[in-house]
Design a protein around this motif. Structure first.
Motif, PDB file in Angstrom:
ATOM      1  N   GLU A  53       0.826  -1.205   0.000  1.00  0.00           N
ATOM      2  CA  GLU A  53       0.000   0.000   0.000  1.00  0.00           C
ATOM      3  C   GLU A  53       0.860   1.255   0.000  1.00  0.00           C
ATOM      4  O   GLU A  53       0.571   2.230  -0.711  1.00  0.00           O
ATOM      5  CB  GLU A  53      -0.930   0.002   1.210  1.00  0.00           C
ATOM      6  CG  GLU A  53      -1.914   1.145   1.216  1.00  0.00           C
ATOM      7  CD  GLU A  53      -2.897   1.091   2.368  1.00  0.00           C
ATOM      8  OE1 GLU A  53      -3.813   1.941   2.397  1.00  0.00           O
ATOM      9  OE2 GLU A  53      -2.752   0.224   3.259  1.00  0.00           O
ATOM     10  N   GLY A  54       1.946   1.238   0.780  1.00  0.00           N
ATOM     11  CA  GLY A  54       2.821   2.401   0.819  1.00  0.00           C
ATOM     12  C   GLY A  54       3.471   2.683  -0.519  1.00  0.00           C
ATOM     13  O   GLY A  54       3.562   3.834  -0.947  1.00  0.00           O
ATOM     14  N   LYS A  93       7.173   4.591   5.583  1.00  0.00           N
ATOM     15  CA  LYS A  93       6.806   6.013   5.587  1.00  0.00           C
ATOM     16  C   LYS A  93       5.309   6.168   5.843  1.00  0.00           C
ATOM     17  O   LYS A  93       4.883   7.011   6.650  1.00  0.00           O
ATOM     18  CB  LYS A  93       7.187   6.647   4.258  1.00  0.00           C
ATOM     19  CG  LYS A  93       6.796   8.110   4.129  1.00  0.00           C
ATOM     20  CD  LYS A  93       7.164   8.649   2.753  1.00  0.00           C
ATOM     21  CE  LYS A  93       6.713  10.095   2.575  1.00  0.00           C
ATOM     22  NZ  LYS A  93       7.016  10.603   1.210  1.00  0.00           N
ATOM     23  N   LEU A  94       4.498   5.361   5.170  1.00  0.00           N
ATOM     24  CA  LEU A  94       3.052   5.396   5.387  1.00  0.00           C
ATOM     25  C   LEU A  94       2.718   5.021   6.824  1.00  0.00           C
ATOM     26  O   LEU A  94       1.813   5.619   7.440  1.00  0.00           O
ATOM     27  CB  LEU A  94       2.359   4.447   4.406  1.00  0.00           C
ATOM     28  CG  LEU A  94       0.844   4.301   4.546  1.00  0.00           C
ATOM     29  CD1 LEU A  94       0.141   5.640   4.350  1.00  0.00           C
ATOM     30  CD2 LEU A  94       0.310   3.265   3.555  1.00  0.00           C
ATOM     31  N   GLY A 152       6.347   1.882   2.506  1.00  0.00           N
ATOM     32  CA  GLY A 152       5.396   1.311   3.458  1.00  0.00           C
ATOM     33  C   GLY A 152       5.674   1.751   4.876  1.00  0.00           C
ATOM     34  O   GLY A 152       4.745   1.979   5.669  1.00  0.00           O
ATOM     35  N   GLN A 208       0.855   4.030  -2.955  1.00  0.00           N
ATOM     36  CA  GLN A 208       0.498   5.407  -2.604  1.00  0.00           C
ATOM     37  C   GLN A 208       1.592   6.364  -3.048  1.00  0.00           C
ATOM     38  O   GLN A 208       1.312   7.439  -3.596  1.00  0.00           O
ATOM     39  CB  GLN A 208       0.274   5.527  -1.100  1.00  0.00           C
ATOM     40  CG  GLN A 208      -0.036   6.947  -0.653  1.00  0.00           C
ATOM     41  CD  GLN A 208      -0.424   7.035   0.804  1.00  0.00           C
ATOM     42  OE1 GLN A 208      -1.442   6.510   1.223  1.00  0.00           O
ATOM     43  NE2 GLN A 208       0.399   7.702   1.603  1.00  0.00           N
ATOM     44  N   GLU A 209       2.854   5.988  -2.837  1.00  0.00           N
ATOM     45  CA  GLU A 209       3.958   6.861  -3.226  1.00  0.00           C
ATOM     46  C   GLU A 209       3.996   7.054  -4.745  1.00  0.00           C
ATOM     47  O   GLU A 209       4.337   8.135  -5.232  1.00  0.00           O
ATOM     48  CB  GLU A 209       5.279   6.273  -2.729  1.00  0.00           C
ATOM     49  CG  GLU A 209       6.399   7.263  -2.623  1.00  0.00           C
ATOM     50  CD  GLU A 209       6.312   8.152  -1.383  1.00  0.00           C
ATOM     51  OE1 GLU A 209       7.237   8.947  -1.185  1.00  0.00           O
ATOM     52  OE2 GLU A 209       5.322   8.071  -0.615  1.00  0.00           O
ATOM     53  N   GLU A 225       3.097   8.019   9.016  1.00  0.00           N
ATOM     54  CA  GLU A 225       1.989   8.960   8.836  1.00  0.00           C
ATOM     55  C   GLU A 225       0.766   8.498   9.625  1.00  0.00           C
ATOM     56  O   GLU A 225       0.074   9.310  10.259  1.00  0.00           O
ATOM     57  CB  GLU A 225       1.654   9.069   7.351  1.00  0.00           C
ATOM     58  CG  GLU A 225       2.757   9.729   6.524  1.00  0.00           C
ATOM     59  CD  GLU A 225       2.550   9.581   5.026  1.00  0.00           C
ATOM     60  OE1 GLU A 225       1.544   8.949   4.624  1.00  0.00           O
ATOM     61  OE2 GLU A 225       3.390  10.081   4.258  1.00  0.00           O
ATOM     62  N   ARG A 226       0.505   7.204   9.601  1.00  0.00           N
ATOM     63  CA  ARG A 226      -0.670   6.676  10.308  1.00  0.00           C
ATOM     64  C   ARG A 226      -0.487   6.717  11.821  1.00  0.00           C
ATOM     65  O   ARG A 226      -1.439   7.004  12.556  1.00  0.00           O
ATOM     66  CB  ARG A 226      -0.961   5.262   9.815  1.00  0.00           C
ATOM     67  CG  ARG A 226      -1.514   5.275   8.398  1.00  0.00           C
ATOM     68  CD  ARG A 226      -1.777   3.906   7.850  1.00  0.00           C
ATOM     69  NE  ARG A 226      -2.571   4.007   6.633  1.00  0.00           N
ATOM     70  CZ  ARG A 226      -2.771   3.015   5.783  1.00  0.00           C
ATOM     71  NH1 ARG A 226      -2.225   1.825   6.008  1.00  0.00           N
ATOM     72  NH2 ARG A 226      -3.526   3.188   4.704  1.00  0.00           N
TER      73      ARG A 226
END
Length: 264
Positions: A114-115, A237-238, A235, A118-119, A241-242
């Motif tokens: 997902e990360g 990095k995401l 991932g 998203q990137e 953020e979460r």
């Protein structure tokens, strides 16, 4: 109430069934310690640990192992000066390192996948997620154009590509980490009508050699290897953020690294 390491781990692990031999664990195991700050990273490198100390963080959440192997060294650390100096730094720092590998890969949508998507801003192009590969139909580009786009989005200086780089592609398979091996990737080209596979890494004598033969036969199939870290760091990095949204009072930092290899 103070936020503890245990609180963070419980939040991250909610609903995930882990194998008995999971590598995910906290070391030193001080689950009741109050969190002063959190760092996430692809790997708890010397640089990352030093930055965590500078930032005042005492919990480092690392995707990969600390001492250069997927599993712990069963008989203790090798008698190596690099390992010993890093171990001493960690001990002096008072930091605990939480290995967060198996859990994030078992989220309903793999958190590392997902990360990366998203990137790349490719979430809207996903047709479906299979256990180890995501199938996308992207706007048509040449392989070279995809490579340039990926480098720009991930802010990395290079990728490695195989195949006809001027060929147009739109059907893409995306894999992270060490999933880019022949048994996984090669069947996908025909099963999913793929023009291009983008992977972290894999055995070089498998898919790259398949691509060499495919091109020789006149088939426009291509491969882009990002590198293991480059495919999985987004991932983490995401995740940062979460965690920042979930624990807004807590300083949370993602620490990126430069690619380990240099072009010379």
């Amino acid at each position: 109430m103070a936020l503890t390491f245990s609180d963070v781990m419980e939040h991250l692990n909610a609903g995930v069934q882990l194998p008995a031999d999971t590598v995910d664990k906290l070391e030193p195991d001080a689950a009741g310690t109050e969190v002063q700050g959190i760092v996430t990273a692809f790997a708890a490198s010397q640089y990352v640990v030093e930055q965590a100390v500078r930032l005042g963080a005492n919990l480092v959440i690392t995707h990969e192992g600390v001492f250069y192997t997927h599993r712990d060294h069963p008989d203790g650390l090798p008698q190596d000066s690099v390992c010993q100096q890093k171990s001493e730094l960690i001990a002096r720092s008072g930091i605990s390192l939480y290995r967060f590998h198996d859990t994030i890969h078992r989220y309903t949508l793999d958190g590392i996948v997902e990360g990366l998507l998203q990137e790349l801003e490719w979430g809207a192009y996903v047709e479906r997620h299979l256990p180890e590969v995501s199938i996308l139909t992207i706007p048509e580009m040449t392989v070279s154009e995809v490579a340039a786009y990926v480098k720009q989005k991930l802010n990395i200086p290079y990728v490695r590509a195989a195949g006809n780089l001027s060929a147009a592609c739109s059907r893409v398979g995306v894999l992270v980490g060490f999933r880019g091996n022949g048994s996984t990737v090669i069947p996908m080209y025909e099963q999913e009508s793929l023009d291009l596979v983008i992977a972290g890494e894999g055995f070089e004598w498998e898919v790259p050699e398949y691509i060499r033969d495919a091109v020789r036969q006149g088939k426009d199939r291509a491969l882009i290897m990002l590198g293991h870290a480059e495919s999985e760091a987004p991932g983490m990095k995401l995740l940062a953020e979460r965690l920042s949204r979930r624990f807004p009072e807590m300083p949370v930092h993602f620490i990126p690294e430069q690619p380990v290899f240099q072009i010379v």
